[in-house]
Design an enzyme around this catalytic site. Sequence first.
Site, PDB file in Angstrom:
ATOM      1  N   HIS A  30       0.866  -1.297   0.054  1.00 26.98           N
ATOM      2  CA  HIS A  30      -0.068  -0.007   0.016  1.00 26.98           C
ATOM      3  C   HIS A  30       0.741   1.280   0.187  1.00 26.98           C
ATOM      4  CE1 HIS A  30      -3.279  -2.506   1.340  1.00 26.98           C
ATOM      5  NE2 HIS A  30      -2.257  -3.279   2.052  1.00 26.98           N
ATOM      6  N   SER A  58      14.978  21.959 -15.395  1.00 24.65           N
ATOM      7  CA  SER A  58      13.770  22.930 -15.533  1.00 24.65           C
ATOM      8  C   SER A  58      14.347  24.192 -15.994  1.00 24.65           C
ATOM      9  CB  SER A  58      13.126  23.023 -14.210  1.00 24.65           C
ATOM     10  OG  SER A  58      12.327  24.228 -14.302  1.00 24.65           O
ATOM     11  N   LYS A  92      16.035  22.112 -10.050  1.00 26.85           N
ATOM     12  CA  LYS A  92      15.508  20.788 -10.377  1.00 26.85           C
ATOM     13  C   LYS A  92      16.291  19.855 -11.092  1.00 26.85           C
ATOM     14  CE  LYS A  92      11.357  20.622 -10.736  1.00 26.85           C
ATOM     15  NZ  LYS A  92      10.339  19.587 -10.016  1.00 26.85           N
ATOM     16  N   GLU A 145       9.565   9.053 -16.349  1.00 28.55           N
ATOM     17  CA  GLU A 145       8.405   9.283 -16.590  1.00 28.55           C
ATOM     18  C   GLU A 145       7.929   8.799 -17.966  1.00 28.55           C
ATOM     19  OE1 GLU A 145       7.510  13.349 -14.518  1.00 28.55           O
ATOM     20  OE2 GLU A 145       9.603  13.187 -15.139  1.00 28.55           O
TER      21      GLU A 145
END
Length: 463
Positions: free
Chosen positions: A161, A282, A288, A295
Amino acid sequence: MADQKSNAMWGGRFAAGPDAIMEAINASIGFDKRLATQDIAGSRAHAAMLAAQGIITNSDSDAIREGLLTVLSEIETGKFPFSAALEDIHMNVEARLTDLIGEPAGRLHTARSRNDQVALDFRMWVRDQADAAIEGITALIHALLGQAEAGAGWVMPGFTHLQVAQPVTWGHHMMAYVEMFGRDVARFRDARARMNESPLGAAALAGTSFPIDRHATAKALGFDRPAANSLDAVADRDFALEYLSAATICAMHLSRFAEELVIWSSAQFRFVALSDRFSTGSSIMPQKRNPDAAELIRAKIGRIMGAMVGLFTVMKGLPLTYSKDMQEDKEQVFDAADSLMLALAAMEGMVRDMTANRDALSVAAASGFSTATDLADWLVRELGLPFREAHHVTGSLVAMAEKNACDLPDLSLADMQSVHAKITKGVFDVLGVENSVASRTSYGGTAPDQVRQQIARWKEKLK
Ligand code: ARG
């Protein structure tokens, strides 16, 4: 004579050429040019067989086979004049062969149809892709084994979970993916073995009256045997569906792992650092480091599974044998295969380059009362409590620790005894994460020794 504008390959009975829209919806050359290598290999094998069987002369066969090599080199060097009017790769190649060698080119299509031709070409293409997938996944497995070996005994939290469940080892977690990708390899192998039957010689659908040798062409093209039913040979695309199914499952595995890498590389987790080579910045936020590759790998399943669903949808409900619907079998498979290979390569690179943060893993492993099960097991083993009661006692101790804002090992013996009088100081031995993982020595368990045995088994298997 047919009108000049009618199709040179099949225009005999047509007085006029197709409408521009007809040509646009009908042409597949824009994408099936990717089958050129397979198409030419198939035609060369077919021509050689026709000559060996005395169906065409040796000199015609030689001219055809030589001419096809010229066509291939024109395609490879980008000099080939692809034409939408010639619809597809099969007719583009044959028309060009006619330009090059004249009359003998017209004999190539004896005892053959575009129906068995396209089934052959596509099957060989998918077969190559199954091989490529097996290679790509195997490379990824090697990268995972490298990570597993380096950190076979490093503790980290195991989750259910996405809540801390029990401590596990980094090596164990990496090896979980080795098992998954290992099954993916097996699925591609199985699919490859089943698809390795040659449709060539099924002709349009019924076979042919010419004395062809389908066993010879099958062998020449690396197939185990010719497909035994000519209708089936031209009608089914289950080989591509099996490939896509295996690809979808593999993409699902990649996606889950990618999701973990996204989570793990965040500032909240810091379980891994991805390399510069596989991170992006970024344009506005200078601090970043984004896990874009992970992704994108996570997302690729959308295209791959989409292709699978797309092809199932095209094929369902088609009467035997060939219908032009089946021209829609290719583009999505091409895209799925490209996506899978890119995702595999990116994942392999990321895994090879990434660094596990051993300290962060270890700190996290001890959080969330991760050794509560060890405590309950201790109560069963040492005090003879029924597991249900041990579970309850442990739950009270967890609640106490939570109230005191401390971890289980920080409770005093007196605290413990206030919940169950018979608890002794021996309990503290099982509350540490290192002891916890070392104790899980059941086959396939997370103990470093078990993990090392599994790594050794895989290395042996991959030799
Ligand atoms: N371009 C066609 C395809 O991809 C080749 C087969 C054409 N066969 C036919 N009977 N029109 O399916």
